[in-house]
Scaffold this motif. Structure first.
Motif, PDB file in Angstrom:
ATOM      1  N   ARG A   1       0.849  -1.194   0.000  1.00  0.00           N
ATOM      2  CA  ARG A   1       0.000   0.000   0.000  1.00  0.00           C
ATOM      3  C   ARG A   1       0.879   1.237   0.000  1.00  0.00           C
ATOM      4  N   LEU A   2       0.291   2.359  -0.354  1.00  0.00           N
ATOM      5  CA  LEU A   2       1.070   3.603  -0.352  1.00  0.00           C
ATOM      6  C   LEU A   2       1.205   4.206   1.035  1.00  0.00           C
ATOM      7  N   ARG A   3       0.203   3.866   1.901  1.00  0.00           N
ATOM      8  CA  ARG A   3       0.174   4.444   3.258  1.00  0.00           C
ATOM      9  C   ARG A   3       0.037   5.958   3.226  1.00  0.00           C
TER      10      ARG A   3
ATOM     11  N   GLY B   1       0.709   2.690 -10.157  1.00  0.00           N
ATOM     12  CA  GLY B   1       1.755   1.730 -10.518  1.00  0.00           C
ATOM     13  C   GLY B   1       2.018   1.759 -12.015  1.00  0.00           C
ATOM     14  N   GLY B   2       3.182   1.229 -12.380  1.00  0.00           N
ATOM     15  CA  GLY B   2       3.531   1.225 -13.800  1.00  0.00           C
ATOM     16  C   GLY B   2       4.022  -0.120 -14.270  1.00  0.00           C
ATOM     17  N   GLY B   3       3.774  -1.175 -13.450  1.00  0.00           N
ATOM     18  CA  GLY B   3       4.199  -2.527 -13.813  1.00  0.00           C
ATOM     19  C   GLY B   3       3.076  -3.271 -14.533  1.00  0.00           C
ATOM     20  N   ASP B   4       3.306  -4.566 -14.758  1.00  0.00           N
ATOM     21  CA  ASP B   4       2.299  -5.375 -15.452  1.00  0.00           C
ATOM     22  C   ASP B   4       0.985  -5.431 -14.671  1.00  0.00           C
ATOM     23  N   SER B   5       1.082  -5.526 -13.341  1.00  0.00           N
ATOM     24  CA  SER B   5      -0.152  -5.608 -12.543  1.00  0.00           C
ATOM     25  C   SER B   5      -0.995  -4.363 -12.731  1.00  0.00           C
ATOM     26  N   ALA B   6      -0.356  -3.204 -12.601  1.00  0.00           N
ATOM     27  CA  ALA B   6      -1.100  -1.944 -12.711  1.00  0.00           C
ATOM     28  C   ALA B   6      -1.727  -1.819 -14.098  1.00  0.00           C
ATOM     29  N   CYS B   7      -0.977  -2.195 -15.135  1.00  0.00           N
ATOM     30  CA  CYS B   7      -1.510  -2.112 -16.504  1.00  0.00           C
ATOM     31  C   CYS B   7      -2.686  -3.058 -16.666  1.00  0.00           C
ATOM     32  N   GLU B   8      -2.515  -4.266 -16.127  1.00  0.00           N
ATOM     33  CA  GLU B   8      -3.589  -5.252 -16.238  1.00  0.00           C
ATOM     34  C   GLU B   8      -4.841  -4.755 -15.508  1.00  0.00           C
ATOM     35  N   GLU B   9      -4.632  -4.180 -14.322  1.00  0.00           N
ATOM     36  CA  GLU B   9      -5.768  -3.649 -13.558  1.00  0.00           C
ATOM     37  C   GLU B   9      -6.457  -2.529 -14.320  1.00  0.00           C
TER      38      GLU B   9
ATOM     39  N   VAL C   1       1.611   6.859 -12.808  1.00  0.00           N
ATOM     40  CA  VAL C   1       2.952   6.250 -12.874  1.00  0.00           C
ATOM     41  C   VAL C   1       3.952   7.230 -12.253  1.00  0.00           C
ATOM     42  N   ARG C   2       4.703   6.756 -11.266  1.00  0.00           N
ATOM     43  CA  ARG C   2       5.576   7.718 -10.566  1.00  0.00           C
ATOM     44  C   ARG C   2       6.801   8.131 -11.388  1.00  0.00           C
ATOM     45  N   GLY C   3       7.201   7.280 -12.340  1.00  0.00           N
ATOM     46  CA  GLY C   3       8.409   7.575 -13.128  1.00  0.00           C
ATOM     47  C   GLY C   3       8.092   8.165 -14.485  1.00  0.00           C
TER      48      GLY C   3
ATOM     49  N   MET D   1       6.669   3.488 -18.000  1.00  0.00           N
ATOM     50  CA  MET D   1       6.112   2.321 -17.334  1.00  0.00           C
ATOM     51  C   MET D   1       7.139   1.195 -17.327  1.00  0.00           C
ATOM     52  N   ARG D   2       7.155   0.444 -16.237  1.00  0.00           N
ATOM     53  CA  ARG D   2       8.076  -0.685 -16.141  1.00  0.00           C
ATOM     54  C   ARG D   2       7.495  -1.944 -16.837  1.00  0.00           C
ATOM     55  N   ALA D   3       6.205  -1.899 -17.113  1.00  0.00           N
ATOM     56  CA  ALA D   3       5.500  -3.073 -17.644  1.00  0.00           C
ATOM     57  C   ALA D   3       6.109  -3.558 -18.962  1.00  0.00           C
TER      58      ALA D   3
ATOM     59  N   ALA E   1       4.140  -5.449 -24.384  1.00  0.00           N
ATOM     60  CA  ALA E   1       2.787  -5.855 -24.776  1.00  0.00           C
ATOM     61  C   ALA E   1       1.747  -5.177 -23.887  1.00  0.00           C
ATOM     62  N   MET E   2       2.026  -5.168 -22.579  1.00  0.00           N
ATOM     63  CA  MET E   2       1.098  -4.569 -21.620  1.00  0.00           C
ATOM     64  C   MET E   2       1.027  -3.055 -21.809  1.00  0.00           C
ATOM     65  N   ARG E   3       2.206  -2.484 -21.971  1.00  0.00           N
ATOM     66  CA  ARG E   3       2.268  -1.019 -22.164  1.00  0.00           C
ATOM     67  C   ARG E   3       1.438  -0.624 -23.375  1.00  0.00           C
TER      68      ARG E   3
ATOM     69  N   GLY F   1      -1.496  -1.059  -7.614  1.00  0.00           N
ATOM     70  CA  GLY F   1      -0.873  -2.132  -8.388  1.00  0.00           C
ATOM     71  C   GLY F   1       0.624  -1.964  -8.252  1.00  0.00           C
ATOM     72  N   ILE F   2       1.078  -1.854  -7.013  1.00  0.00           N
ATOM     73  CA  ILE F   2       2.492  -1.508  -6.782  1.00  0.00           C
ATOM     74  C   ILE F   2       3.297  -2.685  -6.225  1.00  0.00           C
ATOM     75  N   GLY F   3       2.811  -3.887  -6.478  1.00  0.00           N
ATOM     76  CA  GLY F   3       3.566  -5.077  -6.066  1.00  0.00           C
ATOM     77  C   GLY F   3       3.052  -5.693  -4.770  1.00  0.00           C
TER      78      GLY F   3
ATOM     79  N   ASP G   1       3.655 -17.315  -6.016  1.00  0.00           N
ATOM     80  CA  ASP G   1       3.117 -16.926  -7.320  1.00  0.00           C
ATOM     81  C   ASP G   1       3.022 -15.406  -7.424  1.00  0.00           C
ATOM     82  N   LYS G   2       3.893 -14.842  -8.247  1.00  0.00           N
ATOM     83  CA  LYS G   2       3.897 -13.378  -8.394  1.00  0.00           C
ATOM     84  C   LYS G   2       2.898 -12.932  -9.446  1.00  0.00           C
ATOM     85  N   GLU G   3       2.452 -13.866 -10.232  1.00  0.00           N
ATOM     86  CA  GLU G   3       1.799 -13.438 -11.455  1.00  0.00           C
ATOM     87  C   GLU G   3       0.279 -13.525 -11.454  1.00  0.00           C
ATOM     88  N   TRP G   4      -0.282 -14.673 -11.010  1.00  0.00           N
ATOM     89  CA  TRP G   4      -1.728 -14.873 -11.234  1.00  0.00           C
ATOM     90  C   TRP G   4      -2.543 -14.415 -10.048  1.00  0.00           C
ATOM     91  N   ARG G   5      -2.167 -14.815  -8.841  1.00  0.00           N
ATOM     92  CA  ARG G   5      -2.698 -14.275  -7.597  1.00  0.00           C
ATOM     93  C   ARG G   5      -4.223 -14.189  -7.500  1.00  0.00           C
ATOM     94  N   GLN G   6      -4.911 -15.208  -7.923  1.00  0.00           N
ATOM     95  CA  GLN G   6      -6.369 -15.247  -7.784  1.00  0.00           C
ATOM     96  C   GLN G   6      -6.741 -16.390  -6.842  1.00  0.00           C
TER      97      GLN G   6
HETATM   98  P1  NDP Z   1       6.371  -4.678 -10.279  1.00  0.00           P
HETATM   99  O1  NDP Z   1       7.312  -4.706  -9.137  1.00  0.00           O
HETATM  100  O2  NDP Z   1       6.804  -5.180 -11.590  1.00  0.00           O
HETATM  101  O3  NDP Z   1       5.872  -3.178 -10.516  1.00  0.00           O
HETATM  102  C1  NDP Z   1       5.499  -2.370  -9.455  1.00  0.00           C
HETATM  103  C2  NDP Z   1       5.131  -1.002 -10.006  1.00  0.00           C
HETATM  104  O4  NDP Z   1       4.645  -0.229  -8.938  1.00  0.00           O
HETATM  105  C3  NDP Z   1       6.320  -0.269 -10.634  1.00  0.00           C
HETATM  106  O5  NDP Z   1       5.891   0.473 -11.748  1.00  0.00           O
HETATM  107  C4  NDP Z   1       6.767   0.682  -9.529  1.00  0.00           C
HETATM  108  O6  NDP Z   1       7.302   1.889  -9.981  1.00  0.00           O
HETATM  109  C5  NDP Z   1       5.424   0.978  -8.877  1.00  0.00           C
HETATM  110  N1  NDP Z   1       5.590   1.349  -7.491  1.00  0.00           N
HETATM  111  C6  NDP Z   1       6.188   0.645  -6.495  1.00  0.00           C
HETATM  112  N2  NDP Z   1       6.136   1.332  -5.334  1.00  0.00           N
HETATM  113  C7  NDP Z   1       5.495   2.494  -5.627  1.00  0.00           C
HETATM  114  C8  NDP Z   1       5.134   3.617  -4.846  1.00  0.00           C
HETATM  115  N3  NDP Z   1       5.410   3.676  -3.540  1.00  0.00           N
HETATM  116  N4  NDP Z   1       4.482   4.634  -5.449  1.00  0.00           N
HETATM  117  C9  NDP Z   1       4.179   4.579  -6.765  1.00  0.00           C
HETATM  118  N5  NDP Z   1       4.489   3.534  -7.561  1.00  0.00           N
HETATM  119  C10 NDP Z   1       5.139   2.501  -6.989  1.00  0.00           C
HETATM  120  O7  NDP Z   1       5.074  -5.464  -9.718  1.00  0.00           O
HETATM  121  P2  NDP Z   1       3.869  -6.097 -10.533  1.00  0.00           P
HETATM  122  O8  NDP Z   1       2.927  -6.554  -9.479  1.00  0.00           O
HETATM  123  O9  NDP Z   1       3.377  -5.209 -11.571  1.00  0.00           O
HETATM  124  O10 NDP Z   1       4.498  -7.378 -11.242  1.00  0.00           O
HETATM  125  C11 NDP Z   1       5.166  -8.387 -10.497  1.00  0.00           C
HETATM  126  C12 NDP Z   1       5.577  -9.502 -11.458  1.00  0.00           C
HETATM  127  O11 NDP Z   1       4.434 -10.192 -11.977  1.00  0.00           O
HETATM  128  C13 NDP Z   1       6.347  -8.975 -12.669  1.00  0.00           C
HETATM  129  O12 NDP Z   1       7.336  -9.899 -12.960  1.00  0.00           O
HETATM  130  C14 NDP Z   1       5.305  -8.939 -13.754  1.00  0.00           C
HETATM  131  O13 NDP Z   1       5.861  -9.068 -15.044  1.00  0.00           O
HETATM  132  C15 NDP Z   1       4.403 -10.136 -13.400  1.00  0.00           C
HETATM  133  N6  NDP Z   1       3.027  -9.929 -13.887  1.00  0.00           N
HETATM  134  C16 NDP Z   1       2.729 -10.294 -15.164  1.00  0.00           C
HETATM  135  C17 NDP Z   1       1.465 -10.109 -15.656  1.00  0.00           C
HETATM  136  C18 NDP Z   1       1.154 -10.519 -17.031  1.00  0.00           C
HETATM  137  O14 NDP Z   1       2.054 -10.757 -17.798  1.00  0.00           O
HETATM  138  N7  NDP Z   1      -0.091 -10.604 -17.392  1.00  0.00           N
HETATM  139  C19 NDP Z   1       0.409  -9.511 -14.835  1.00  0.00           C
HETATM  140  C20 NDP Z   1       0.845  -9.111 -13.528  1.00  0.00           C
HETATM  141  C21 NDP Z   1       2.109  -9.315 -13.088  1.00  0.00           C
HETATM  142  P3  NDP Z   1       8.801   1.976 -10.591  1.00  0.00           P
HETATM  143  O15 NDP Z   1       8.716   1.311 -11.938  1.00  0.00           O
HETATM  144  O16 NDP Z   1       9.050   3.433 -10.657  1.00  0.00           O
HETATM  145  O17 NDP Z   1       9.687   1.243  -9.641  1.00  0.00           O
END
Ligand code: NDP
Length: 429
Positions: A75-77, A111-119, A134-136, A139-141, A144-146, A200-202, A245-250
């Motif tokens: 969480r962001l807290r 968030g900017g990762g795959d989870s956030a994009c998927e959400e 996205v804080r940066g 996107m880190r995703a 394909a997701m981006r 969707g920040i991990g 499981d980092k990926e599916w989480r259901q």
């Molecule tokens: P990630 O760690 O990959 O991404 C977390 C994202 O949250 C990053 O963009 C990060 O920003 C951002 N973040 C983290 N902390 C903060 C904060 N305090 N404030 C704002 N933004 C923040 O986690 P995911 O859950 O997205 O993915 C985990 C793994 O699961 C990855 O390997 C991913 O590829 C996989 N996955 C694959 C999917 C698919 O292919 N369908 C679906 C979901 C997950 P920053 O980039 O700046 O660090």
């Protein structure tokens, strides 16, 4: 399971609540001869055979172990997070996104990762617009997701943006977000009007208690073998669900993983001649047993101390456990003992987990501590004046002063420690 509504578990076309799904699984496990203990494991020793597992209440030995301790969404807290938790702020778009409260409303995903994009993509099914924060700079995703996000006309990406705080409407639901430009570090003057914000920040896996006895990756997720996706680095220790499981989480993928782990465990025990067969109860017998237990419970005279007092007619200060605002007022003014107040709400899954656990701890202080349970849906004004921003919340009062606040569900030892401290201070005074 902390999720309130589960909409995507097969076999439940109307959806099912997390606590109900768990209760059904519990009954099914009991039917198959499982013995269940609701306790926090504090340590494990995988160097011994059989393995040793310690909770606060007992030490157990096991020839094989399945770890299914899950992961906690980060969480962001932000300051108002608890206030709007489950009232607009959530860490699971897939679990909560279908709520009518979000239909055709603008929503935000952080968030900017795959989870956030998927959400974000998932939420476009329900929302009028989705804002991806996205804080940066990028996107880190995965590409394909981006691309899916960037190609969607329903998702607006805000780069270099983070959330500072949230504000709500008169009903106490999320209404807007206060944003910050992370490049300039300056607040963005215009609040972003959204009815929901999803993190969707991990995730952080719940593996701390393993004390590095198993192979984990750099984020603490258990590493499982490629061949069965459930064996760990210690033979006889298996893993199931979100803890690896980092990926599916259901709920459904975790249940499938649990089944894989159970079959692997059975094979391991069989190969090592450690398997002990447990006979399944006949379905008819099981149903009769559950019905008989329910009937017995309904008919049994309630233990005096467990009977909740609600009004002047049945309030008895000699009882330990009470319910409702009448009892709270009486005890607050008249009780010489420390007073523990638990705020709950009817749809809160973690509250259902905490109640029996807290009750067991309170039994140890039957004559020395008073307890009141407040349902915030029934007594909203009490909850409001107590500043309750989420449930479950436990507050401890002594001599009319609030001495402790415990949000969420903690280990039994944490409640014991706080209660005992208050009693020691009382006797020292
Ligand atoms: P990630 O760690 O990959 O991404 C977390 C994202 O949250 C990053 O963009 C990060 O920003 C951002 N973040 C983290 N902390 C903060 C904060 N305090 N404030 C704002 N933004 C923040 O986690 P995911 O859950 O997205 O993915 C985990 C793994 O699961 C990855 O390997 C991913 O590829 C996989 N996955 C694959 C999917 C698919 O292919 N369908 C679906 C979901 C997950 P920053 O980039 O700046 O660090």
């Amino acid at each position: 399971m902390s999720t309130t509504e589960v909409e995507n578990y097969p076999g439940f076309p109307e959806g099912v609540t997390g606590p109900e799904l768990m209760e059904r699984m519990r009954q099914q496990a009991l039917r198959w001869g499982a013995e269940l203990y609701e306790e926090d494991v504090v340590s494990v020793d995988f160097s011994k055979r059989p393995f040793e597992i310690k909770s606060e209440d007992r030490t157990m030995r096991a020839n094989a172990i399945i770890l299914a301790t899950g992961a906690t969404a980060k969480r962001l807290r932000i300051p108002s997070e608890e206030k709007f938790w489950s009232k607009g702020i959530s860490a699971c778009a897939i679990c909560d996104g279908a709520s009518p409260a979000f239909a055709q409303k603008e929503l935000a995903v952080v968030g900017g990762g795959d989870s956030a994009c998927e959400e974000a993509i998932y939420l476009t099914k329900y929302a009028s617009k989705v804002h991806l924060l996205v804080r940066g700079e990028e996107m880190r995703a995965s590409k394909a997701m981006r691309d899916r996000v960037l190609d969607s006309s329903d998702v607006i990406v805000h780069y270099n943006t983070s959330v500072e705080d949230a504000a709500g409407n008169a009903q106490g639901f999320l209404e807007s977000l206060k944003l910050v430009n992370t490049k300039t570090n300056k607040s963005i003057p215009e609040p972003l009007k959204v009815a929901g914000m999803f993190y969707g920040i991990g995730h952080t896996p719940n593996t701390k208690f393993l004390d590095s006895q198993l192979g984990t990756d750099e984020d603490g997720f258990i590493i499982v073998s490629d061949h069965d996706k459930t064996s760990t680095s210690v033979e006889g220790v298996f893993s199931a669900g979100d803890v690896h499981d980092k990926e599916w989480r259901q709920a459904i993928t975790a249940a499938g993983s649990g089944c894989q782990a159970a079959i692997s465990t059975e094979r391991y025990l069989q190969m090592n001649k450690l398997l002990k067969e447990v006979k399944m109860m006949d379905t008819k017998d099981a149903k009769e047993e559950i019905e008989a237990a329910k009937k017995k419970e309904a008919e049994a005279p309630k233990k005096k101390t467990h009977e909740p007092a609600i009004d002047a007619d049945n309030f008895d200060i000699d009882r330990q456990k009470h319910q409702g605002q009448y009892a709270l007022r009486k005890l607050y003014h008249e009780s010489p003992r420390p007073l523990v107040v638990m705020y709950t709400s009817p749809t809160c899954g973690p509250c259902k987990r905490l109640k029996p656990m807290l009750s067991t701890v309170l039994d140890e202080y039957e004559k020395s501590i008073h307890y009141v349970e407040i349902d915030i849906a029934k007594d909203p004004e009490i909850a409001e004046s107590a500043g309750i921003m989420g449930t479950p919340c436990v507050q401890v009062f002594k001599d009319k002063a609030r001495v402790a606040v415990i949000n969420g569900v903690k280990m039994k030892s944490e409640y014991r420690k706080i209660f005992s401290e208050q009693l020691i201070e009382s006797s020292a005074a």
